[in-house]
Design a protein around this motif. Structure first.
Motif, PDB file in Angstrom:
ATOM      1  N   ALA A   1      -4.713  -8.422   3.438  1.00  0.00           N
ATOM      2  CA  ALA A   1      -5.247  -7.542   2.093  1.00  0.00           C
ATOM      3  C   ALA A   1      -5.906  -6.235   2.728  1.00  0.00           C
ATOM      4  CB  ALA A   1      -6.506  -8.414   1.457  1.00  0.00           C
ATOM      5  N   GLU A   2      -6.746  -6.329   3.800  1.00  0.00           N
ATOM      6  CA  GLU A   2      -7.105  -4.670   4.294  1.00  0.00           C
ATOM      7  C   GLU A   2      -5.968  -4.066   4.708  1.00  0.00           C
ATOM      8  OE1 GLU A   2     -10.337  -3.700   4.234  1.00  0.00           O
ATOM      9  OE2 GLU A   2     -11.076  -5.482   3.584  1.00  0.00           O
ATOM     10  N   LEU A   3      -5.045  -4.532   5.301  1.00  0.00           N
ATOM     11  CA  LEU A   3      -3.874  -3.698   5.558  1.00  0.00           C
ATOM     12  C   LEU A   3      -3.246  -3.069   4.248  1.00  0.00           C
ATOM     13  CD1 LEU A   3      -2.519  -6.249   8.439  1.00  0.00           C
ATOM     14  CD2 LEU A   3      -3.204  -3.777   8.541  1.00  0.00           C
ATOM     15  N   MET A   4      -3.061  -3.931   3.185  1.00  0.00           N
ATOM     16  CA  MET A   4      -2.382  -3.549   2.007  1.00  0.00           C
ATOM     17  C   MET A   4      -3.430  -2.423   1.316  1.00  0.00           C
ATOM     18  SD  MET A   4      -0.799  -7.288   0.816  1.00  0.00           S
ATOM     19  CE  MET A   4       0.105  -6.524  -0.666  1.00  0.00           C
ATOM     20  N   ALA A   5      -4.546  -2.687   1.381  1.00  0.00           N
ATOM     21  CA  ALA A   5      -5.335  -1.667   0.751  1.00  0.00           C
ATOM     22  C   ALA A   5      -5.385  -0.187   1.539  1.00  0.00           C
ATOM     23  CB  ALA A   5      -6.831  -2.036   0.963  1.00  0.00           C
ATOM     24  N   ASN A   6      -4.944  -0.334   3.097  1.00  0.00           N
ATOM     25  CA  ASN A   6      -4.754   0.757   3.817  1.00  0.00           C
ATOM     26  C   ASN A   6      -3.313   1.496   3.561  1.00  0.00           C
ATOM     27  OD1 ASN A   6      -5.318   2.640   6.092  1.00  0.00           O
ATOM     28  ND2 ASN A   6      -3.096   1.622   6.904  1.00  0.00           N
ATOM     29  N   ASN A   7      -2.650   0.544   2.932  1.00  0.00           N
ATOM     30  CA  ASN A   7      -1.228   1.341   2.458  1.00  0.00           C
ATOM     31  C   ASN A   7      -1.321   2.064   1.345  1.00  0.00           C
ATOM     32  OD1 ASN A   7       0.190  -0.456   4.103  1.00  0.00           O
ATOM     33  ND2 ASN A   7       0.872  -1.964   2.485  1.00  0.00           N
ATOM     34  N   VAL A   8      -2.323   1.760   0.280  1.00  0.00           N
ATOM     35  CA  VAL A   8      -2.614   2.558  -0.762  1.00  0.00           C
ATOM     36  C   VAL A   8      -3.300   3.834  -0.426  1.00  0.00           C
ATOM     37  CG1 VAL A   8      -3.881   2.727  -2.990  1.00  0.00           C
ATOM     38  CG2 VAL A   8      -2.851   0.574  -2.245  1.00  0.00           C
ATOM     39  N   THR A   9      -4.200   3.894   0.613  1.00  0.00           N
ATOM     40  CA  THR A   9      -4.971   5.016   1.209  1.00  0.00           C
ATOM     41  C   THR A   9      -4.055   5.875   1.748  1.00  0.00           C
ATOM     42  OG1 THR A   9      -7.023   3.549   1.175  1.00  0.00           O
ATOM     43  CG2 THR A   9      -7.172   5.725   2.242  1.00  0.00           C
ATOM     44  N   GLU A  10      -3.203   5.539   2.737  1.00  0.00           N
ATOM     45  CA  GLU A  10      -2.451   6.214   3.499  1.00  0.00           C
ATOM     46  C   GLU A  10      -1.168   6.715   2.946  1.00  0.00           C
ATOM     47  OE1 GLU A  10      -3.641   7.360   6.361  1.00  0.00           O
ATOM     48  OE2 GLU A  10      -5.395   6.379   6.077  1.00  0.00           O
ATOM     49  N   SER A  11      -0.550   6.060   2.102  1.00  0.00           N
ATOM     50  CA  SER A  11       0.740   6.243   1.391  1.00  0.00           C
ATOM     51  C   SER A  11       1.090   6.342   0.138  1.00  0.00           C
ATOM     52  CB  SER A  11       1.758   4.901   2.118  1.00  0.00           C
ATOM     53  OG  SER A  11       1.612   5.142   3.391  1.00  0.00           O
ATOM     54  N   TYR A  12       0.197   5.596  -0.682  1.00  0.00           N
ATOM     55  CA  TYR A  12       0.538   5.560  -1.943  1.00  0.00           C
ATOM     56  C   TYR A  12      -0.528   6.543  -2.717  1.00  0.00           C
ATOM     57  CZ  TYR A  12       2.851   1.350  -0.264  1.00  0.00           C
ATOM     58  OH  TYR A  12       3.519   0.440   0.282  1.00  0.00           O
ATOM     59  N   GLY A  13      -1.669   6.698  -2.419  1.00  0.00           N
ATOM     60  CA  GLY A  13      -2.687   7.493  -3.151  1.00  0.00           C
ATOM     61  C   GLY A  13      -3.404   6.696  -4.146  1.00  0.00           C
ATOM     62  N   THR A  14      -4.884   6.624  -3.717  1.00  0.00           N
ATOM     63  CA  THR A  14      -5.753   5.809  -4.638  1.00  0.00           C
ATOM     64  C   THR A  14      -6.126   6.435  -6.082  1.00  0.00           C
ATOM     65  OG1 THR A  14      -7.573   7.181  -3.584  1.00  0.00           O
ATOM     66  CG2 THR A  14      -6.952   4.895  -2.490  1.00  0.00           C
ATOM     67  N   LYS A  15      -5.733   7.937  -6.183  1.00  0.00           N
ATOM     68  CA  LYS A  15      -6.078   8.741  -7.379  1.00  0.00           C
ATOM     69  C   LYS A  15      -5.074   8.168  -8.452  1.00  0.00           C
ATOM     70  CE  LYS A  15      -7.953  12.837  -5.445  1.00  0.00           C
ATOM     71  NZ  LYS A  15      -7.699  14.319  -5.244  1.00  0.00           N
ATOM     72  N   ARG A  16      -3.905   7.531  -8.126  1.00  0.00           N
ATOM     73  CA  ARG A  16      -3.011   7.108  -8.843  1.00  0.00           C
ATOM     74  C   ARG A  16      -3.546   5.853  -9.523  1.00  0.00           C
ATOM     75  NH1 ARG A  16       2.387   6.365  -5.937  1.00  0.00           N
ATOM     76  NH2 ARG A  16       3.378   5.853  -8.092  1.00  0.00           N
ATOM     77  N   PHE A  17      -4.517   5.111  -9.226  1.00  0.00           N
ATOM     78  CA  PHE A  17      -5.023   4.006  -9.577  1.00  0.00           C
ATOM     79  C   PHE A  17      -6.473   3.985  -9.807  1.00  0.00           C
ATOM     80  CE2 PHE A  17      -1.417   3.397  -6.622  1.00  0.00           C
ATOM     81  CZ  PHE A  17      -0.647   2.704  -7.356  1.00  0.00           C
ATOM     82  N   PRO A  18      -7.010   4.633 -10.859  1.00  0.00           N
ATOM     83  CA  PRO A  18      -8.507   4.782 -11.076  1.00  0.00           C
ATOM     84  C   PRO A  18      -9.059   3.738 -11.069  1.00  0.00           C
ATOM     85  CG  PRO A  18      -7.186   5.661 -12.814  1.00  0.00           C
ATOM     86  CD  PRO A  18      -6.243   5.333 -11.732  1.00  0.00           C
ATOM     87  N   ASN A  19     -10.491   3.512 -10.543  1.00  0.00           N
ATOM     88  CA  ASN A  19     -11.248   2.477 -10.762  1.00  0.00           C
ATOM     89  C   ASN A  19     -10.753   0.997 -10.436  1.00  0.00           C
ATOM     90  OD1 ASN A  19     -13.278   4.064 -12.179  1.00  0.00           O
ATOM     91  ND2 ASN A  19     -12.046   4.140 -14.132  1.00  0.00           N
ATOM     92  N   MET A  20      -9.826   1.273  -9.378  1.00  0.00           N
ATOM     93  CA  MET A  20      -9.221  -0.116  -8.802  1.00  0.00           C
ATOM     94  C   MET A  20      -9.385  -0.387  -7.603  1.00  0.00           C
ATOM     95  SD  MET A  20      -5.695   0.106 -10.963  1.00  0.00           S
ATOM     96  CE  MET A  20      -5.457   0.967 -12.489  1.00  0.00           C
ATOM     97  N   ASP A  21      -9.619  -1.459  -7.136  1.00  0.00           N
ATOM     98  CA  ASP A  21      -9.832  -1.957  -5.829  1.00  0.00           C
ATOM     99  C   ASP A  21      -8.397  -2.614  -5.424  1.00  0.00           C
ATOM    100  OD1 ASP A  21     -10.121  -2.499  -2.874  1.00  0.00           O
ATOM    101  OD2 ASP A  21     -11.725  -3.868  -3.575  1.00  0.00           O
ATOM    102  N   ILE A  22      -7.376  -1.758  -5.046  1.00  0.00           N
ATOM    103  CA  ILE A  22      -5.971  -2.177  -5.130  1.00  0.00           C
ATOM    104  C   ILE A  22      -5.420  -2.182  -3.785  1.00  0.00           C
ATOM    105  CG2 ILE A  22      -5.151   0.225  -5.655  1.00  0.00           C
ATOM    106  CD1 ILE A  22      -2.793  -1.020  -7.248  1.00  0.00           C
ATOM    107  N   CYS A  23      -4.614  -3.352  -3.419  1.00  0.00           N
ATOM    108  CA  CYS A  23      -3.951  -3.667  -2.422  1.00  0.00           C
ATOM    109  C   CYS A  23      -2.585  -3.953  -2.913  1.00  0.00           C
ATOM    110  CB  CYS A  23      -4.295  -4.995  -1.781  1.00  0.00           C
ATOM    111  SG  CYS A  23      -6.097  -5.015  -1.387  1.00  0.00           S
TER     112      CYS A  23
END
Length: 456
Positions: A374-396
């Motif tokens: 889960a931590e690694l998949m959260a890192n995917n969002v931070t490093e590759s997909y962009g957290t701004k695309r998913f507002p108010n979400m702790d997304i993995c």
């Protein structure tokens, strides 16, 4: 005297056969009675056109998706896009959509029971589905005419909030060329429940789980990517030249070289065991609707073929529903609720007429591995997909771009889960021949999740 004895024995045998036949019939009646009573041949329940004239289908908010008017005609939701987006959940007038409740759950809609049969069918039941019509609308619009599927479910309760399959059509205006026009190819099929597809890089979540548990130095070593690697007779091509990468970087960059080398090191038996453990080769029962089983050809394959299989290519296929459940299990510490489509059923008096209990999977992934992944998949969002695309979400999440044949645009995948206690949702988005997983399927998933989490 002997003649009388023989006749008595014969009579006993005939009586025994009759008794066994009666028991067999009663057993079949108990199991299949609802199906018999709700057959389209029953003119007590169907009109001359074979359309079910009993029962109301609603979404989770009580919006009527299909009902019967005063003239005995079956109607649908007034918005055409909603009708198209909910078709594979609700069903069509001709019974061509096998997963639609008008066909699959006709007995529950009519109010059939073992005591009264279909006596109260003219009143029928109200069946509330777990889906929200607006979420389906958003998903269908996001697919923008492309074939594919989008689904979101609560991995703690099992409730499917969104389930869309495309192509679709308006059940009140069936295209005359539906069987000939490639635009509607596979329109009768619920891709979420009944299809399997090449997974591409979303399968790296399975290879990653195996590596976390079987490669003791996975978190300290690096893999070198020069754009491709030769394994046996196969050349594994990567989407980029990544240089030296840690495990987290390899997953975030979806490096084929690193994960193909991991697959070779892990071995075919290990990958086969982890794919099975993840539930990707099983069939789930979604409120009684069976899902298709994924398949993986690990027996007798070469090291190079194993490398391709480890990155989700070769002969790998997964069912979108099973993949979503696996995501839910990662988000929920190793186990997840089995998806369900029926929220509740009420009779004409408003009383519950069936039970829709929450069921759970077995352990699909260990709790520790699930937390790490889960931590690694959260890192995917931070490093590759962009957290701004998913507002108010702790997304993995994990994206996938699945090659499906030379000359064809790859399938685009995006799958994962939210870790917020108030939004325990797992999701899957597949755009057939859509191109880039993160850019295309990620945008589709983001639109639907935004509507669910932030409102519409």
């Amino acid at each position: 005297m002997r003649k009388i004895e023989r006749r008595a024995v014969l009579c006993l045998l005939l009586a025994g056969a009759l008794g066994l036949g009666l028991l067999f019939f009663v057993g079949k009646f108990l199991i299949h009675g609802g199906g018999w009573a709700s057959s389209a041949f029953n003119r007590h329940l169907y009109n001359n056109a074979g359309v079910l004239t009993s029962g109301t289908v609603l979404d989770r908010d009580g919006d009527v998706l299909s009902a019967v008017d005063d003239d005995g005609n079956r109607t649908y939701y007034q918005n055409e896009t909603v009708r198209k987006s909910t078709l594979h959940a609700v069903g069509d007038l001709q019974g061509s959509i096998g997963t639609g409740v008008l066909n699959a759950f006709a007995d529950k809609l009519t109010g059939y029971d073992l005591v009264n049969g279909a006596f109260s069918a003219h009143q029928g039941n109200s069946m509330y589905l777990t889906i929200d019509a607006r979420y389906n609308y958003e998903a269908y619009q996001a697919l923008n005419g492309k074939a594919g599927t989008v689904a979101v479910y609560n991995y703690k309760t099992g409730e499917i909030l969104c389930m869309v399959s495309a192509p679709s059509y308006d059940p009140l205006n069936v295209p005359a060329d539906i069987l000939e026009n490639d635009r509607y190819k596979g329109a009768y099929l619920n891709r979420f429940l009944s299809s399997t597809f090449t997974p591409g890089s979303v399968f790296k979540t399975v290879t990653a789980a195996a590596a976390i548990e079987k490669l003791p130095d996975y978190d300290t070593r690096t893999w070198n990517c020069q754009g491709s690697v030769k394994i046996g007779e196969e050349t594994i091509v990567c989407s980029g030249t990544h240089g030296d990468e840690t495990f987290a970087e390899a997953l975030a960059d979806s490096c084929n070289v690193a994960f193909a080398e991991m697959a070779e090191e892990l071995g075919a038996d290990t990958l086969a065991a982890y794919a099975a453990k993840a539930g990707l080769t099983d069939s789930y029962s979604v409120s009684g609707l069976p899902t298709a089983k994924g398949s993986f050809s690990f027996d007798g394959i070469t090291d190079g073929e194993l490398g391709w299989a480890g990155v989700g290519q070769f002969h790998d296929t997964v069912n979108p529903c099973a993949l979503m459940v696996y995501m839910g299990a990662i988000g929920n510490g190793g186990k997840a609720a089995v998806p369900k489509l029926i929220l509740k059923t009420r009779d004409s008096l408003g009383l519950p007429s069936s039970l829709n209990l929450t069921r759970h999977t077995g352990r699909l992934i260990s709790a520790d591995t699930a937390e790490t992944l889960a931590e690694l998949m959260a890192n995917n969002v931070t490093e590759s997909y962009g957290t701004k695309r998913f507002p108010n979400m702790d997304i993995c999440a994990k994206s996938g771009t699945a090659e499906v044949g030379e000359g064809k645009t790859p399938h685009a995948w995006f799958t994962g889960f939210l870790r917020d206690e108030d939004t325990p949702y797992a999701f899957v988005a597949l755009v057939e021949n859509g191109g880039g997983g993160a850019s295309v399927a990620g945008t589709v998933a983001g639109r639907v999740l935004d509507a669910i989490v932030n409102g519409y």
